[in-house]
Scaffold this motif. Structure first.
Motif, PDB file in Angstrom:
ATOM      1  N   SER A 153       0.821  -1.210   0.000  1.00  0.00           N
ATOM      2  CA  SER A 153       0.000   0.000   0.000  1.00  0.00           C
ATOM      3  C   SER A 153       0.857   1.262   0.000  1.00  0.00           C
ATOM      4  O   SER A 153       2.026   1.238   0.386  1.00  0.00           O
ATOM      5  N   SER A 176      -3.703  -0.887  -1.367  1.00  0.00           N
ATOM      6  CA  SER A 176      -4.388   0.399  -1.248  1.00  0.00           C
ATOM      7  C   SER A 176      -3.449   1.573  -1.517  1.00  0.00           C
ATOM      8  O   SER A 176      -2.235   1.462  -1.388  1.00  0.00           O
ATOM      9  N   SER A 177      -4.045   2.687  -1.901  1.00  0.00           N
ATOM     10  CA  SER A 177      -3.305   3.941  -2.130  1.00  0.00           C
ATOM     11  C   SER A 177      -2.169   3.764  -3.137  1.00  0.00           C
ATOM     12  O   SER A 177      -1.019   4.097  -2.887  1.00  0.00           O
ATOM     13  N   ASN A 200      -8.348  -0.217  -1.427  1.00  0.00           N
ATOM     14  CA  ASN A 200      -8.828   1.147  -1.185  1.00  0.00           C
ATOM     15  C   ASN A 200      -7.970   2.172  -1.925  1.00  0.00           C
ATOM     16  O   ASN A 200      -6.782   1.956  -2.157  1.00  0.00           O
ATOM     17  N   LYS A 246      -7.175   6.073   5.784  1.00  0.00           N
ATOM     18  CA  LYS A 246      -7.293   4.659   5.397  1.00  0.00           C
ATOM     19  C   LYS A 246      -8.302   3.900   6.236  1.00  0.00           C
ATOM     20  O   LYS A 246      -8.678   2.790   5.891  1.00  0.00           O
TER      21      LYS A 246
END
Length: 602
Positions: A182, A205-206, A228, A587
């Protein structure tokens, strides 16, 4: 002795020699001595700009104390002592690691998070016993191909770097169970990830992912997938065949449709908030037999289908900030612990009921099912119930809603006739909000055998009288927007209390008595002056799911709060602390707790 000769054979510089005295300036001899016995060395947070030679050579060189004491007892025979298996050098200022890393071939754990590393040495390939490698929060732009030689690796943590690609051969890490990529700059995920057959947790994520490879469905043991904060517009339908998947995070993407999950029988949490989803249909819900948490907040949903009742295990449903104007009455049949509806143009339920929380909304929806009769069990509420407001005491509310309502009168005293009007009726809710009350009415004690919900918000209470502590059946208590700075110890007797709202008061600490109410599931204490909390006591609150500490005076968040693993919602925005950083807070709760756990001193 053979072990030491083996190491020396790999590196001509690695023969026996006495430890450098210069080393003691940055690494105390006592630490090194203890590390030879335990096999573990923790040098985190020591402002190191490079790893001292004595650390790399801890299993090679003759220790300093050997020259000072020539008569060793059994516990001090340095040549018989333990290989270093765990090395923590996190939270320093390291910009590089040398190839001397190979002098520690027995390492199973190497933790170098929070440094300034831009690369890893190729010698890392020789750490064949390594099981956990944490290089998160550095400045890595690429990974050396040699990392694929770490065949025993189970946990690889690369979050918060500057990686743009993954080296070829990564799929050779066949024992990898936990992989965190992430907060990097990845634009694609290699299809070869499907060969990571042991992987149970994958965080992507990210990043800057616009798509996911269908081959990810080959990860037959994957339980936790976090995507995410990417640029995903669709999810490959093949992902629906991932039978082991339990947690799926797709927040903050560009999804317009909710995927269907016909094979994901074990899926417990689905987070698709902050997307552009316009429709929720029966086909999206009918397979989610095990779902506990469904996050649909900040989308463009206009309605909720009656089939929502198929989700019999559902505990938390977040529908906030959508375009929903009405709810199916059947929603009241679910056993939800948390229902978020804020930010919707609901015409069907009065704001007052929504403000009272989940149980009151569900109760209201169930009452509409009864009112409408068996022929219209699943009808949608299209008009909000209007109650006569002319009379001084609303008897209709007492009889139909079992509520004693004397709110928004701006009165300093509740008249006796309000309590007199109860007569022999059953009352489960009291609403005395939006008045000028400076103390809780003493006659509230008359209702102690039956009242479960009390709303005293928007008054002028500066203390809580003991009468309130007699309400043995109380489950919901709203005290927000008062002048409270403490709570009485006697509140410990409220053994059924599940939700307490203390927002917009004057608390400087989390009231001690709350730690002793084990039934509490939700504590809302935003917009106060809370400067501290006790994570050890909070850990004992095993039912606590939601903790809202927004807009307080917390200068630091104790890392031990990360051990409160039952928390599903932890809100910390608007406090003056510096860490966790805003990027971590964005997050969500799971990421915050993990971040805090990573920083617990070992």
């Amino acid at each position: 002795m053979s072990r030491l000769k083996g190491i020396a054979g790999r590196d001509t510089r690695a023969g026996f020699r006495t430890e450098s005295r210069d080393c003691s300036a940055c690494v105390p001899q006592g630490l090194l001595k203890a590390a030879r016995k335990s096999g573990q060395l923790n040098l985190s947070g020591r402002n190191l700009s490079e790893v001292p030679q004595c650390v790399w050579r801890i299993n090679v060189d003759i220790p300093e104390e050997a020259n000072q004491n020539l008569s060793f007892n059994a516990s001090e025979r340095w040549w018989e002592q333990t290989d270093l298996t765990k090395l923590i050098i996190s939270n320093n200022k390291l910009q590089s690691l040398t190839d001397d890393l190979r002098l520690l071939p027995a390492l199973t754990v190497l933790d170098i998070h929070d440094n300034q590393l831009t690369s890893l040495p190729s010698a890392i390939r020789e750490l064949e016993n390594l099981q956990k490698l944490n290089v998160s929060h550095n400045k890595l732009k690429i990974l050396p191909e040699e990392i694929t030689n770490l065949r025993n690796l189970k946990g690889l943590y690369l979050q918060h770097n500057e990686l743009t690609c993954i080296p070829e051969g990564f799929e050779q890490l066949s024992n990898l169970e936990d992989l965190d990529l992430s907060n990097n700059r990845l634009t694609t995920v290699p299809a070869s990830f499907s060969f990571l057959s042991s992987l149970m947790r994958l965080s992507l994520s990210s990043n800057q992912l616009k798509s996911l490879p269908a081959e990810l469905s080959g990860m037959k043991r994957l339980k936790h997938l976090d995507c995410n904060s990417n640029l995903l517009e669709t999810i490959p339908p093949e992902l629906a065949s991932m039978e082991s998947l339990e947690l799926l995070y797709l927040r903050r993407n560009k999804l317009r449709f909710l995927p269907e999950f016909p094979s994901c029988k074990l899926l417990k949490e689905l987070h698709v908030g902050e997307n552009q989803i316009e429709m929720l249909g029966a086909e999206h819900l009918k397979h989610l037999n095990s779902i506990l948490v469904l996050d649909l907040r900040d989308n463009k949903l206009k309605s909720v289908p009656d089939e929502i009742t198929l989700l019999q295990s559902l505990e938390r449903l977040d529908l906030s900030n959508n375009d929903i104007s009405s709810l199916p009455c059947s929603l009241g049949r679910l056993h939800l612990k948390f229902l978020a509806l804020e930010g919707n143009p609901l015409r069907t339920i009065r704001r007052e009921i929504i403000n009272k929380g989940t149980q009151e909304v569900l109760k209201y929806l169930r009452s509409k099912i009864k009112d409408d009769g068996p022929s219209q069990n699943d009808s949608v509420i299209e008009t909000a119930m209007t109650l006569p407001s002319e009379s001084r005491v609303n008897v209709h509310t007492i009889i139909t809603l079992k509520m004693l309502d004397y709110s928004d009168k701006q009165t300093a005293l509740i008249p006796d006739e309000v309590f007199d009007a109860v007569k022999s009726n059953i009352i489960t809710s009291i609403n005395f909000s939006k008045n000028q009350l400076c103390e809780i009415p003493k006659r509230i004690v008359e209702l102690k055998e039956m009242v479960s919900d009390v709303n005293l918000s928007f008054n002028k209470l500066s203390f809580i009288s003991l009468e309130l502590c007699t309400l043995q059946k109380l489950t919901f208590l709203d005290l927000r927007n008062n002048f409270l700075s403490s709570l009485p110890e006697e509140m410990e007797s409220l053994t059924g209390l599940q939700t307490i709202n203390l927002s917009f008061n004057r608390f400087k600490i989390l009231p001690e008595v709350l730690y002793r109410i084990p039934t509490l599931e939700t504590i809302l204490i935003s917009n106060n002056q809370v400067g501290s909390l006790d994570p050890q006591k909070m850990k004992t609150m095993e039912n606590l799911i939601t903790l809202d500490l927004q807009n307080n005076d917390l200068l630091q968040i104790p890392p031990e709060l990360g051990n409160c693993v039952n928390l599903r919602t932890l809100l910390l925005d608007g406090n003056p602390f510096r860490v966790p950083r805003a990027a971590i807070l964005m997050k969500g709760t799971a990421a915050i707790l993990e971040y805090l756990r990573d920083r617990i001193p070992t």
